[in-house]
Design a protein around this motif. Structure first.
Motif, PDB file in Angstrom:
ATOM      1  N   MET A   1      -5.208  -2.991 -18.529  1.00  0.00           N
ATOM      2  CA  MET A   1      -5.824  -3.906 -19.494  1.00  0.00           C
ATOM      3  C   MET A   1      -7.231  -4.288 -19.052  1.00  0.00           C
ATOM      4  O   MET A   1      -7.492  -4.455 -17.875  1.00  0.00           O
ATOM      5  N   ARG A   3     -10.800  -6.799 -19.886  1.00  0.00           N
ATOM      6  CA  ARG A   3     -11.230  -8.075 -20.429  1.00  0.00           C
ATOM      7  C   ARG A   3     -12.735  -8.004 -20.703  1.00  0.00           C
ATOM      8  O   ARG A   3     -13.481  -7.396 -19.925  1.00  0.00           O
ATOM      9  N   ARG A   4     -13.164  -8.617 -21.818  1.00  0.00           N
ATOM     10  CA  ARG A   4     -14.601  -8.633 -22.125  1.00  0.00           C
ATOM     11  C   ARG A   4     -15.324  -9.514 -21.114  1.00  0.00           C
ATOM     12  O   ARG A   4     -14.899 -10.613 -20.811  1.00  0.00           O
ATOM     13  N   GLU A   5     -16.426  -9.005 -20.596  1.00  0.00           N
ATOM     14  CA  GLU A   5     -17.269  -9.790 -19.687  1.00  0.00           C
ATOM     15  C   GLU A   5     -18.535 -10.166 -20.438  1.00  0.00           C
ATOM     16  O   GLU A   5     -18.750  -9.752 -21.567  1.00  0.00           O
ATOM     17  N   GLU A 298      -8.847  -0.079 -25.966  1.00  0.00           N
ATOM     18  CA  GLU A 298      -9.484  -1.341 -26.357  1.00  0.00           C
ATOM     19  C   GLU A 298     -10.153  -1.140 -27.705  1.00  0.00           C
ATOM     20  O   GLU A 298     -10.820  -0.127 -27.921  1.00  0.00           O
ATOM     21  N   SER A 317     -14.309  -0.786 -14.454  1.00  0.00           N
ATOM     22  CA  SER A 317     -15.148  -1.490 -15.436  1.00  0.00           C
ATOM     23  C   SER A 317     -15.914  -0.461 -16.261  1.00  0.00           C
ATOM     24  O   SER A 317     -16.178   0.647 -15.786  1.00  0.00           O
ATOM     25  N   PHE A 331     -16.780  -4.516 -20.039  1.00  0.00           N
ATOM     26  CA  PHE A 331     -15.336  -4.756 -19.888  1.00  0.00           C
ATOM     27  C   PHE A 331     -14.972  -4.512 -18.428  1.00  0.00           C
ATOM     28  O   PHE A 331     -15.509  -3.606 -17.800  1.00  0.00           O
ATOM     29  N   SER A 333     -11.364  -4.505 -15.634  1.00  0.00           N
ATOM     30  CA  SER A 333      -9.898  -4.516 -15.635  1.00  0.00           C
ATOM     31  C   SER A 333      -9.382  -5.843 -15.095  1.00  0.00           C
ATOM     32  O   SER A 333      -9.985  -6.458 -14.224  1.00  0.00           O
ATOM     33  N   VAL A 334      -8.270  -6.236 -15.670  1.00  0.00           N
ATOM     34  CA  VAL A 334      -7.689  -7.533 -15.312  1.00  0.00           C
ATOM     35  C   VAL A 334      -6.724  -7.333 -14.145  1.00  0.00           C
ATOM     36  O   VAL A 334      -5.917  -6.415 -14.169  1.00  0.00           O
TER      37      VAL A 334
END
Lengths: 334, 379
Positions: A1, A3-5, A298, A317, A331, A333-334
């Motif tokens: 997964m 996540r937007r940065e 995504e 990323s 983006f 990774s979480v």
């Protein structure tokens, strides 16, 4: 997964071109360089690991007579053994800069000579292989430039004639001392691929026939060719033989960018359907066959993605550009 | 970029212009015979043989401003007049509609089906005029001949060229906002469901082959979208079912034409770019205009036929307000020929442009409305 940065603002929006993002990772200096084409200009900018923009520069093609300023088709950093050059291709020619875009080292004008007036003349598709930089052209020819360790004495050493239609993208992989390994792949508008062995003289290893759909982006990793097509498919081929091993119905619209994280064999595919997918490539320990696994996808809502790249060698990323969008989306990774 | 883009750009924008004019003519209760005359005159000018010849010559795209000048002239080939604010709005609507169609177009090649949808509808407007119908069919055949043979790669280049032409244009259009195909920031909604393009498989499947090319295994994965197979391919023939709905008439008498202007979403980038671009009135561009518009025959209205003014807004007050409040960065600044000297070509262009003004209508009129409109008719 993922996540937007924090995204990185651009001065001009990204143009609707394939492979419209180049990323140069500079871990020693703790910064990343990004290159995006706007149209008649391209923007090169550096950003800190948290996405804070540091410095930026606009590049454009030297003017010619006529109305519309020449459009840029691609910017790409070429990492050579002794230096890094930023290469810009346009409807005029090929420009090579020092890595920060500050000084132009070399300029090659395209010769439209035998082109019928119905054809647009341009260069597109850039990759480095050893001390060579390969650049594709509208005619299907690939120009191979020999780059000196320093200075501007760039020499056009060879022209590869393997394609009949415009080149779309070029992929390379370090040969790592193995002689006779296929280490360059060129792709074209008809979907055909040519696999080459680099050297003082390039040799054609094999040819993979197209099926009328442009191959917009191509990557090469451990002898595996990943090719992304206009019908949303990703094909994985054995580079040495050209055999199709895996066909992925990956996207609902044309693929516009592929990228590889070489340390882990992660493949990124981005398309006009607003999706970015991450895949894991590997070889079977038993028989060496190519294997693939879907890691995640995504959706970048309402964005016609035009460029996407990993931002680190382990693929944790990535960054994305979209048509008409005045920012680079990041983006991790979480 | 592609030198084959201009005919598609011109015909599709022209098609959108006719949809809007048709809707406004009805909304403004212009008598049927007058409305028909306007559409007939414009269509016959648009598809003029000499003009089409110039248009189909391989060439680069020119500036938005140059193109706007052509539509300005085209809209005024008949007895109808539009003032600046209405013309601006008309052009905004045309460009945003076609931008939407190009962006949503399933495959690059389908931009041709969008064009055919426009031409099919145009033929509907002039179904009672066999001569004009013949002209349109001629262009239809030319399109099939020139574009029918292009590869997928060439269409991709054409689509990219069109998208670059429309880049950074984010005018909000109420019909799109109401239909929820445009977001309030001016960006279009890109659906992640529905049919995939013809020739594309629904995403979500991995096929594995052995070295003999036999399929040995299938693996499914979760794509995230909700797609179905394309039902069938649209017809690229002179007649047929285009399947694709993009490019058909989305206006009706009950769906008034409205735009919200939003200058805010335009960013600094376009300004920065203006300064980099060379003189936008370069010689080449003027030559292009002269060449193209030289092929347009302007019908001088017979002295007895009263003209009228068409308003793209609901009321004249709205129109005036729009003219005063239009954001500067959205101004098209229609080309001022007088500003350029020498050049025989430019003289030719000045003459052509001059004709626009000569055709001013006699101020006799049939109704109070027409009278008022005619008085505000100065271009």
């Amino acid at each position: 997964m993922f996540r937007r940065e924090r995204s990185i603002p651009l001065q001009g929006s990204a143009a609707a071109l394939c492979n419209n993002l180049s990323v140069l990772q500079m871990p020693t200096r703790n910064l990343t360089l990004f290159g995006v084409v706007h149209g008649p200009t391209a923007q090169v900018l550096s950003a800190a690991p948290d996405g804070a923009p540091l410095a930026q520069r606009q590049l454009h093609v030297s003017e010619r007579a006529g109305v519309s300023p020449p459009l840029i088709t691609q910017v790409h950093w070429c990492v050579l053994p002794f230096r890094v050059l930023l290469v810009l291709t346009s409807h005029q020619g090929i420009q090579m800069y020092e890595s920060d875009g500050s000084v132009m080292v070399y300029w090659h004008a395209l010769d439209s000579g035998d082109a019928a007036s119905v054809q647009a003349v341009f260069a597109r598709g850039i990759a480095a292989s050893g001390h060579f930089i390969c650049v594709g052209t509208w005619s299907g020819r690939v120009l191979v430039f020999d780059i000196p360790a320093k200075g501007p004495n760039v020499v056009l050493s060879e022209e590869l004639r393997g394609h009949q239609t415009p080149i779309t993208d070029i992929a390379t992989e370090p040969a790592q001392g193995q002689d006779g390994v296929a280490d360059v792949v060129t792709a074209d508008d008809s979907g055909s691929l040519c696999v080459w062995r680099s050297g003082p003289e390039f040799t054609l290893v094999t040819r993979i026939l197209g099926f009328g759909v442009p191959c917009s982006s191509v990557q090469l990793w451990q002898g595996i060719i990943a090719a992304g097509y206009g019908n949303g498919q990703v094909h994985l081929y054995e580079a040495s033989t050209g055999t199709l091993n895996i066909q992925i119905n990956a996207h609902a619209r044309a693929i516009c960018a592929l990228d590889l994280a070489p340390e882990v064999g992660k493949l990124l595919s981005a398309a006009e359907d607003t999706f970015v997918h991450i895949w894991k490539l590997s070889r079977s320990p038993e028989n060496g066959c190519i294997e693939v696994e879907h890691c995640c996808g995504e959706c970048v809502s309402d964005t016609q993605v035009c460029g996407a790249r990993f931002c680190d060698p382990s693929g944790s990323s990535f960054a994305v550009t979209g048509y008409d969008l005045t920012e680079i989306l990041r983006f991790s990774s979480v | 970029m592609s030198v084959r883009t201009l005919p598609l750009l011109f015909l599709n924008l022209g098609g959108e212009m006719l949809y809007i004019l048709d809707q406004r003519l009805r909304a403004q209760n212009i008598p049927g015979d007058k409305a028909r005359k306007v559409l007939n005159d414009i269509i016959s000018t648009m598809f003029n043989r000499k003009f089409m010849e110039e248009l189909f010559k391989p060439q680069e795209l020119y500036s938005k401003k140059a193109l706007r000048t052509i539509y300005d002239r085209l809209a005024h080939t008949s007895i109808m007049r539009l003032n600046q604010a209405s013309m601006d709005k008309l052009y905004d609507l045309m460009t945003m509609a076609f931008k939407y169609q190009v962006l949503l177009c399933p495959r690059p090649k389908d931009v041709l089906l969008v064009t055919f949808n426009h031409l099919d509808a145009i033929k509907g407007f002039i179904r009672d005029s066999p001569t004009i119908l013949h002209q349109v069919d001629e262009t239809f055949r030319q399109l099939i001949e020139v574009y029918g043979a292009l590869s997928a790669g060439e269409f991709q280049l054409i689509r990219q060229t069109l998208l670059i032409f429309f880049q950074d244009l984010h005018i909000r259009v109420s019909i799109f906002l109401k239909d929820r195909v445009q977001n309030s920031n001016g960006r279009f909604v890109l659906p992640v469901s529905g049919p995939v393009p013809w020739g594309t498989e629904v995403p979500g499947l991995i096929r594995i082959f052995n070295n003999q090319g036999e399929e040995v295994k299938k693996i499914e994965f979760k794509h995230g979208g909700n797609y179905v197979t394309a039902p069938k391919e649209g017809s690229f023939e002179l007649y047929g079912d285009r399947v694709l709905k993009l490019g058909t008439n989305m206006y009706s008498a009950h769906r008034p034409v409205e735009t919200h202007m939003s200058g805010a979403s335009k960013n600094l980038a376009s300004k920065a770019q203006k300064s980099i671009a060379p003189n936008p009135l370069a010689k080449e561009e003027l030559n292009f205009l002269a060449r193209l518009m030289g092929g347009m025959e302007i019908k001088k209205p017979s002295g007895t036929e009263p003209g009228f003014r068409l308003n793209l807004f609901t009321t004249d007050e709205e129109e005036e307000h729009a003219a005063l409040t239009r954001p500067e960065e959205l101004s098209y600044e229609v080309i001022n020929i007088q500003a350029v000297q020498d050049q025989q070509r430019n003289e030719e262009l000045a003459r052509i442009m001059g004709e626009l003004e000569i055709t001013e209508q006699p101020r006799q009129s049939t109704s109070k409305g027409d009278d008022l409109l005619a008085m505000m008719d100065e271009l």
